[in-house]
Design an enzyme around this catalytic site. Sequence first.
Site, PDB file in Angstrom:
ATOM      1  N   GLU A 165       0.385  -1.001  -0.035  1.00 46.62           N
ATOM      2  CA  GLU A 165      -0.398   0.458   0.198  1.00 46.62           C
ATOM      3  C   GLU A 165       0.791   1.556  -0.042  1.00 46.62           C
ATOM      4  O   GLU A 165       0.693   1.891   1.128  1.00 46.62           O
ATOM      5  CB  GLU A 165      -1.248   0.277   1.116  1.00 46.62           C
ATOM      6  CG  GLU A 165      -2.431  -0.775   1.155  1.00 46.62           C
ATOM      7  CD  GLU A 165      -3.440  -1.021   2.104  1.00 46.62           C
ATOM      8  OE1 GLU A 165      -3.128  -0.211   2.747  1.00 46.62           O
ATOM      9  OE2 GLU A 165      -4.157  -1.847   1.684  1.00 46.62           O
TER      10      GLU A 165
ATOM     11  N   GLU B 207      -6.370  -7.927  -0.208  1.00 43.75           N
ATOM     12  CA  GLU B 207      -7.087  -8.137   1.478  1.00 43.75           C
ATOM     13  C   GLU B 207      -8.433  -7.292   1.123  1.00 43.75           C
ATOM     14  O   GLU B 207      -8.562  -6.567  -0.267  1.00 43.75           O
ATOM     15  CB  GLU B 207      -5.877  -6.388   2.132  1.00 43.75           C
ATOM     16  CG  GLU B 207      -4.848  -6.871   2.499  1.00 43.75           C
ATOM     17  CD  GLU B 207      -3.925  -5.002   2.968  1.00 43.75           C
ATOM     18  OE1 GLU B 207      -4.723  -4.489   3.974  1.00 43.75           O
ATOM     19  OE2 GLU B 207      -2.953  -5.371   3.306  1.00 43.75           O
TER      20      GLU B 207
END
Length: 400
Positions: free
Chosen positions: A219, A320
Amino acid sequence: MIRRLAALSALSGLATAWLPEVNKKITSTNGTNLFSSSNGKIRGVNLGSQFVFEPWIAEKAWSDMGCGGQKSEFDCVSSLGQAKANGAFASHWGSWITQDDLAEMVSYGLNTIRVPVGYWMREDLVYSDSEHFPQGGLQYLENLCGWASDAGLYIIIDLHGAPGAQTPQNPFTGQYAPTAGFYQDYQFERALKFLEWMTTNIHQNDKFRNVGMLEVVNEPVQDAGKVGSMRSTYYPNAFKRIRAAEQSLNIDRNNYLHIQMMDRLWGSGDPNESLTDTYYAAYDDHRYLKWAGVAVSKDSYISTSCSDQLNSNTPTIVGEWSLSVPDSVQWNSDWAPDSNKDFYKKWFAAQVTAYEKQQGWIFWTWKAQLGDYRWSYQDAVAAGVIPTDLNSLAGLKVCG
């Protein structure tokens, strides 16, 4: 990853990479092959807060460690002092995810774990005069991967906490940094040294034998204009350094690691932009409708998930996702978990249907102390929202 990968023309260039059932079988010590089903997709869970603690996930465990009120691992170690912190974290590492947890995952039809780690696991990379992180984690990572390998689980190791922090004010980086300090050459170099070291450990230590993928950063900032150096410098050098480490060990190309990056849909630009060879590349997408600006209705959530096409780069794993909904409605009567299990069952099925159009999925996370199964796979199974037979989801026909 999947046994039929070599048959997919779009992915034919990956046919000799290290993926389950393509060039290497994964079996447990009793001979079980978790990738031998007709489905064959990645079906996994993240081990959130195991080696990179996110206090919001497990406030009681955080407090029990003596870290209550601290925002991140960096802050807790600073507060406790190195020796006391090392003891507290060692106790946590030995108890949060156990061998019994891994056996439970297998019993639920899961075949993969994603293990978030921080660069500080290679302790000589830490600036001892200015950085504060727990020490001794490698032994526990080795044990965990050994148990997972024995169980027949495929393993992805993810650089979740990068040097300098890849995003600001977020404990998943291991620190609550005011700015993202990762995007500069000297920090890239520290991350590259971590990747080389991790690659060598994976190939030389039998406990890591089921690790087939290494994610080079989790991320990054979702602004392509701010992370150009990551795409132009860090990603190409990550490929070079990982491959050089493997070549120095005379690793057969069929046993190379997959090198994973966030995909274009994540918002950090095209990860392939400066790569001259993507032969062993893999991609990660994180899909949280909670923050996606989707119309907040049950029908909208189901239809959005059913129609998701997350194929900007291939092969993509949705690394995720969860069942959580926007904070503004999550405890309203129409969305509360206890009284809306039928919806959450259907939404889980819809998301699985979408993500298995790609290479599969990894739920965030395996366990939590939130009293909310929408963030905890283990709790969602206990609540009857997620079935232990994942193949049964097709029978719900949620997406038609």
